[in-house]
Design a protein around this motif. Sequence first.
Motif, PDB file in Angstrom:
ATOM      1  N   ALA A 612      41.491  12.593  85.388  1.00 25.68           N
ATOM      2  CA  ALA A 612      42.039  11.678  86.389  1.00 25.68           C
ATOM      3  C   ALA A 612      43.257  12.254  87.073  1.00 25.68           C
ATOM      4  CB  ALA A 612      42.384  10.366  85.714  1.00 25.68           C
ATOM      5  N   TYR A 613      43.615  13.482  86.719  1.00 28.66           N
ATOM      6  CA  TYR A 613      44.871  14.012  87.247  1.00 28.66           C
ATOM      7  C   TYR A 613      44.895  14.022  88.773  1.00 28.66           C
ATOM      8  CZ  TYR A 613      46.386  15.588  82.662  1.00 28.66           C
ATOM      9  OH  TYR A 613      46.804  15.627  81.357  1.00 28.66           O
ATOM     10  N   ALA A 616      45.166  10.711  90.218  1.00 35.25           N
ATOM     11  CA  ALA A 616      46.494  10.180  89.926  1.00 35.25           C
ATOM     12  C   ALA A 616      47.516  10.741  90.907  1.00 35.25           C
ATOM     13  CB  ALA A 616      46.892  10.508  88.498  1.00 35.25           C
ATOM     14  N   CYS A 619      47.135   9.128  94.224  1.00 39.45           N
ATOM     15  CA  CYS A 619      47.582   7.738  94.295  1.00 39.45           C
ATOM     16  C   CYS A 619      49.075   7.591  94.058  1.00 39.45           C
ATOM     17  CB  CYS A 619      46.845   6.908  93.264  1.00 39.45           C
ATOM     18  SG  CYS A 619      45.112   6.746  93.618  1.00 39.45           S
ATOM     19  N   ALA A 620      49.759   8.664  93.723  1.00 42.20           N
ATOM     20  CA  ALA A 620      51.183   8.554  93.426  1.00 42.20           C
ATOM     21  C   ALA A 620      51.939   8.201  94.698  1.00 42.20           C
ATOM     22  CB  ALA A 620      51.686   9.866  92.846  1.00 42.20           C
ATOM     23  N   SER A 621      53.164   7.709  94.510  1.00 36.34           N
ATOM     24  CA  SER A 621      53.952   7.325  95.682  1.00 36.34           C
ATOM     25  C   SER A 621      54.447   8.586  96.393  1.00 36.34           C
ATOM     26  CB  SER A 621      55.116   6.461  95.262  1.00 36.34           C
ATOM     27  OG  SER A 621      56.067   7.259  94.600  1.00 36.34           O
ATOM     28  N   MET A 622      54.941   8.380  97.606  1.00 38.20           N
ATOM     29  CA  MET A 622      55.367   9.493  98.450  1.00 38.20           C
ATOM     30  C   MET A 622      56.408  10.372  97.758  1.00 38.20           C
ATOM     31  SD  MET A 622      55.095  10.791 101.444  1.00 38.20           S
ATOM     32  CE  MET A 622      54.967   9.930 102.976  1.00 38.20           C
ATOM     33  N   GLN A 623      57.408   9.732  97.163  1.00 42.39           N
ATOM     34  CA  GLN A 623      58.472  10.510  96.532  1.00 42.39           C
ATOM     35  C   GLN A 623      57.950  11.280  95.325  1.00 42.39           C
ATOM     36  OE1 GLN A 623      61.276  11.038  97.747  1.00 42.39           O
ATOM     37  NE2 GLN A 623      61.761   9.343  99.133  1.00 42.39           N
ATOM     38  N   GLU A 624      57.009  10.690  94.628  1.00 44.93           N
ATOM     39  CA  GLU A 624      56.451  11.386  93.466  1.00 44.93           C
ATOM     40  C   GLU A 624      55.684  12.628  93.923  1.00 44.93           C
ATOM     41  OE1 GLU A 624      56.037   7.304  90.866  1.00 44.93           O
ATOM     42  OE2 GLU A 624      54.267   8.198  91.744  1.00 44.93           O
ATOM     43  N   VAL A 672      61.887   8.853  89.416  1.00 46.48           N
ATOM     44  CA  VAL A 672      60.610   9.421  89.869  1.00 46.48           C
ATOM     45  C   VAL A 672      60.104  10.437  88.856  1.00 46.48           C
ATOM     46  CG1 VAL A 672      59.629  10.954  91.589  1.00 46.48           C
ATOM     47  CG2 VAL A 672      60.986   9.015  92.302  1.00 46.48           C
ATOM     48  N   ARG A 675      58.763   8.816  85.740  1.00 50.30           N
ATOM     49  CA  ARG A 675      57.440   8.212  85.918  1.00 50.30           C
ATOM     50  C   ARG A 675      56.344   9.272  85.851  1.00 50.30           C
ATOM     51  NH1 ARG A 675      59.837   4.553  89.484  1.00 50.30           N
ATOM     52  NH2 ARG A 675      59.473   5.886  91.273  1.00 50.30           N
ATOM     53  N   ALA A 678      55.890  10.174  82.310  1.00 54.05           N
ATOM     54  CA  ALA A 678      55.189   9.187  81.486  1.00 54.05           C
ATOM     55  C   ALA A 678      53.679   9.343  81.632  1.00 54.05           C
ATOM     56  CB  ALA A 678      55.618   7.782  81.878  1.00 54.05           C
ATOM     57  N   CYS A 679      53.237   9.702  82.839  1.00 53.08           N
ATOM     58  CA  CYS A 679      51.810   9.938  83.055  1.00 53.08           C
ATOM     59  C   CYS A 679      51.386  11.293  82.528  1.00 53.08           C
ATOM     60  CB  CYS A 679      51.473   9.932  84.535  1.00 53.08           C
ATOM     61  SG  CYS A 679      51.698   8.378  85.294  1.00 53.08           S
ATOM     62  N   ARG A 680      52.344  12.078  82.126  1.00 52.02           N
ATOM     63  CA  ARG A 680      52.087  13.441  81.693  1.00 52.02           C
ATOM     64  C   ARG A 680      51.561  14.335  82.817  1.00 52.02           C
ATOM     65  NH1 ARG A 680      54.730  11.964  78.061  1.00 52.02           N
ATOM     66  NH2 ARG A 680      54.674  12.669  75.918  1.00 52.02           N
ATOM     67  N   ASN A 698      52.229  19.843  83.938  1.00 55.15           N
ATOM     68  CA  ASN A 698      51.153  19.715  82.952  1.00 55.15           C
ATOM     69  C   ASN A 698      49.785  19.925  83.601  1.00 55.15           C
ATOM     70  OD1 ASN A 698      50.232  19.274  80.368  1.00 55.15           O
ATOM     71  ND2 ASN A 698      49.955  17.084  80.681  1.00 55.15           N
TER      72      ASN A 698
ATOM     73  N   CYS B 199      49.731   4.738  79.259  1.00 57.55           N
ATOM     74  CA  CYS B 199      50.019   5.276  80.582  1.00 57.55           C
ATOM     75  C   CYS B 199      49.845   6.787  80.598  1.00 57.55           C
ATOM     76  CB  CYS B 199      51.428   4.892  81.020  1.00 57.55           C
ATOM     77  SG  CYS B 199      52.701   5.595  80.012  1.00 57.55           S
ATOM     78  N   LEU B 223      44.835   3.236  88.993  1.00 53.28           N
ATOM     79  CA  LEU B 223      45.753   4.055  89.766  1.00 53.28           C
ATOM     80  C   LEU B 223      46.041   3.272  91.028  1.00 53.28           C
ATOM     81  CD1 LEU B 223      43.759   7.288  89.154  1.00 53.28           C
ATOM     82  CD2 LEU B 223      45.919   6.689  88.118  1.00 53.28           C
ATOM     83  N   ASN B 276      57.862   4.028  99.159  1.00 53.36           N
ATOM     84  CA  ASN B 276      57.824   5.483  99.051  1.00 53.36           C
ATOM     85  C   ASN B 276      58.299   5.953  97.690  1.00 53.36           C
ATOM     86  OD1 ASN B 276      56.805   5.961 101.507  1.00 53.36           O
ATOM     87  ND2 ASN B 276      58.751   6.451 102.499  1.00 53.36           N
TER      88      ASN B 276
END
Lengths: 711, 439
Positions: A612-613, A616, A619-624, A672, A675, A678-680, A698, B199, B223, B276
């Motif tokens: 799912a990487y 993932a 789907c992450a936010s812009m800053q991530e 950020v 987070r 946490a998802c690795r 990772n 998570c 997600l 964001n």
Amino acid sequence: MIDSVCSLCVSSLVISVEGLPRPTIIIPEQHILIEGDDEDNPYVAKVIRLFGDGDGEQMKAVVQWFVRVSEVPLSKLKLLGREPHPQEIFHYQGRICDDEVNVKHLDSATPFPNSDDKDTMYVKLSWDSKAFRVVDSALVESACEPASPSSQLPHAVSGVETESLHSATKLSASKCLSTKRRNLATRTPGVCKKLELHSKLLLVAATLRSSQRKSALFAVCLIRNLLDNQQDLNSDGEDEDEFVPSQKELNGCSEEDEDDGEEEAGLDSEEEILVKKGRGTTAVFRTPRSKQKTHSLTRTPRKNPNKKIMPGTPRTPHQATPSIPCRSLPTRQPANILEEARARLHVSSVPESLPCREQEFQDIYSFVESKIIDGTGGCMYISGVPGTGKTATVHEVMRCLQHAADVDEIPTFHFIEINGMKMTDPHQAYVQILQNLTGQKATPDHAAALLDKRFNNPAPRKQTTVLLVDELDLLWTRKQNVMYNLFDWPTQRHARLVVLTIANTMDLPERIMINRVASRLGLTRMSFQPYSFKQLQQIIMSRLNKVKAFEEDALQLVSRKVAALSGDARRCLDICRRATEICEHSTTNPSATGLVGMSHVMEALNEMFSSAYITAIKCASMQEQLFLRAVIAEFRRLGLEEATFQQVFVQHQALCRLEGLQPISVSEGLAVCQRLGACRLLLLEPSRLGVLQRVRLNVSQDDVLYALKAD
Amino acid sequence: MSKRKVKDVHRPIGECITQVQQILRERFCHQQLPDRPEGLEAQYKHLLELLRRSAIQGESNSVLIVGPRGAGKTMLLQCVLRDLLQEKEAQKNLLQVHLNGLLQTDDRIALKEITRQLNLENVVGDKVFVSVQTEYYEQILENKTAEKSPGDRSSSRPVLFVLDEFDLFAHHKNQTLLYNLFDVSQSAQTPVAVVGVTCRLDVLELLEKRVKSRFSHRQIHLLSSFGFSEYLQTVRTQLSLPDDFTDRGFAQDWNSSIQTLCEDKSVEEALQRHFNSSKDFRSLHMLLMLCLSRVSVSKPSIKPADLLDASRLCLCDAKANMLHGLSILELCLIIAMKHLNDVYEGEPFNLQMVHNEFKKFLQRKSNSMYNFEQPVVMKAFEHLQQLELIRPVDGSSAKTQREFQLMRLMLDHSQIMEALQKYPQCPTDVKQWAMSAFG
């Protein structure tokens, strides 16, 4: 009701049937079907010779029996090493059956149940209640040697004696229909032997059937006897209704397999026996089961050593412990074919037999059996990756042996199972073994002492103990005394202990055991190979057992995929189950056939195997996402795969400006980063290090770039 | 709005405000479940089907719910359970056990908790005691999973195990608990449904191969793939009052004010910034909670200014705020450290070096500052260490004298500069010193 009695001659038996224009002639070397207790599976036999007893009423025939698949005990079916064809029969060479049959007629009005495709039987192997052998084709084929004394039929000789040795035979149901049908059917080529029979054979001797094997069948025979007595000369066709085919499911097999098997064995049509009734339809006799119901006046009953698996294993009674309350509402039964398939595909549903592990089964079986019979002890080490059927096979062996013990074939024994994973401490093994053996409770040390005493001292009437140690590697202790004891006891003279150990790695004895332990374990080892795709396919097929829920291609895809990855049967079954679910939910489009197709299987495979990487990251936010890019930029700059947050953050600020976003504060940046950690997606040092913590990816850099580019 | 305020008596408005506060706080703080999970329909259906089959058909299953924090994993599970338990058939059958990896830190505690939640403790009272003493692990497990009698699958009640923070269970010794749970789920014993919530995306790699093989590999990924418009919509629905609000008129006014709030440009910008930064619903709730707390009788609606204030509060830098509370001396020391970092490219420093740097500044540039005694500087230094603005280098032994212990600065330059901007009555020369390239 006898229309005609057969003419007395040793060369042929003429039987005429009511409603049939011509009498039918049975001559030696023809194959006949004889009515048994199972209406759908009449016994197959070949007439070797015919004789009369001087009295015009009674006819006797010496026959060579053939055994149907369903008549071979389950435990021995393993020896076959392949899925038997439903129409396959075996040349019977057992010593326990009479081969005299009284061919008599009886009236029967029920319709003939066989369809045309069941007309042909195939024989390839012979069966002597112990092992399969390739049958001598000459034996089956020998056309004109009535009761050759040199053949493997010792009873043929005794059959010639004029003693009234006869077995009750009844003709099967529905000869009328079949005789009608035979007029329509075309004659088969000459290689096929045909047998002309009449539906009107009478059972004369209301017989005592002495050599019974199964009590259930015995009861059946008694009923039959009664009926036969009552209706001596009357029509008694209706009595067949009570008999339900018992082991019908066993016959399941795909045509394909049979084809393969035949090609491999180099068989051709010569070895086919076409059992015909009249011209082209099968004659169905009803006969007492070949090996059980034969009737002999002079012979003593014999014990039959064959085994049969009882449904449901006898289990050791458990003590009354508090348990989860019973459900108040019953479980709902599967409603449609997909649900049925799903229930069958669940890993927990124990199949009747384990396909693809016949050789391993046989090896373990004979190992344990010989130890039990000899009253000695021994160790065996079984290895294999998870999901290759190790525990299941051992359990199957134990079921068969347990049954064999129940029918007094082998001495009784005690089966104990412990699992390293289910104990908190290796020394608990002693406690559990002792509790299973004697019901006593003790501390580990005390239990070890008691067991030591038990296994080292001779005792009268000692049973063999079979101990299964699952997940052996968890019994490892620093001094390895648990393992040492487990493997040392079997070597004691009076122990009578058989230890079967299971673990995942093949070289476990060499890797973790000290010499004196490894030496006691011995070299009896077996390794379960991961399943190949063909085997996986076969496993699913046998589980589904003719429930048609999958397309052929879909099954092949699953099995190939799993075989390429792990060869884990559990995985294979799980994927199939998931695919049925997907199929069920996607039935909105009516184009689908209702079967699980390629698309469903693909979806299930993707769900289970794709990582799912990438999604993932997408789907992450812009800053991530920016932070990930900053990490990669910093790695490139440093030429290392590691950077501190502070360094990455500088890059991040620059990227923010580049993207026209307002730069974020350090705390926000840390959030950020946490987070992502946490998802690795990132690997981080403990967060108390703040800006000094080191950051590592990772996921591969390529994956990150790919995910961000597609965005 | 204002007209209504004038016309109405204050009493009803006060009541209305109280109710609004209550309803919205329930949403933001108590994680009240929505009627149906937005945007998660497929996952919802999958999980509901799975658990329903376990409850009604007695099928054993195992599933993992994986997703980043605040994506709605627990919300999804709770929604499914709520809807499942509305079915009579399921409600009568299903037993539930909820475990949390943060609470049940080892298998023994977890087992005790399972026994407690299944109400087996009074019957096994002595056995629990025994198990604590001599680790009759298996026995408790057997109790838990009932007896292995044939036909058990259809007769005993299915048990649902919810393992929150699933990844932490994977760190238990030998993963015994997981092995046994999954083993039961793959054998014809009591039907169990094991639902893991985590998570970590790599959770499967944590499982040992035997445990992994027994797990069914079903994963439900949550997600948060929504865009900004959905985010805005969520903000609107989260703030809107339900239709069954007691005072219809007030609810309408409130909802229309929320509508205008969400259409405001500056508000949209602030929300975009939040979006964001993170798609986490918890941080959104935090923001909205701050807005809500500003609503009072005298100001019965959320104004854009409130939201902007709240947003600023959420986004401000924690460490920079701490710097505001430092004394001038401490601030000067921080600046000296910053210069040392510049000069030595992030190499650690000790008190003596910092003090020297500070003295250099005093000699060359300062006209408002004067030197402090060594002990005073030492005290300030220790205070900084307590605040964790500096921390000793790992592995530097405590034996070294405190003046010479190597330290690292835990602040970024941007944070120092930001703090200096806002520091009340900061002397100009200190500011200039901070800005200058070299000390």
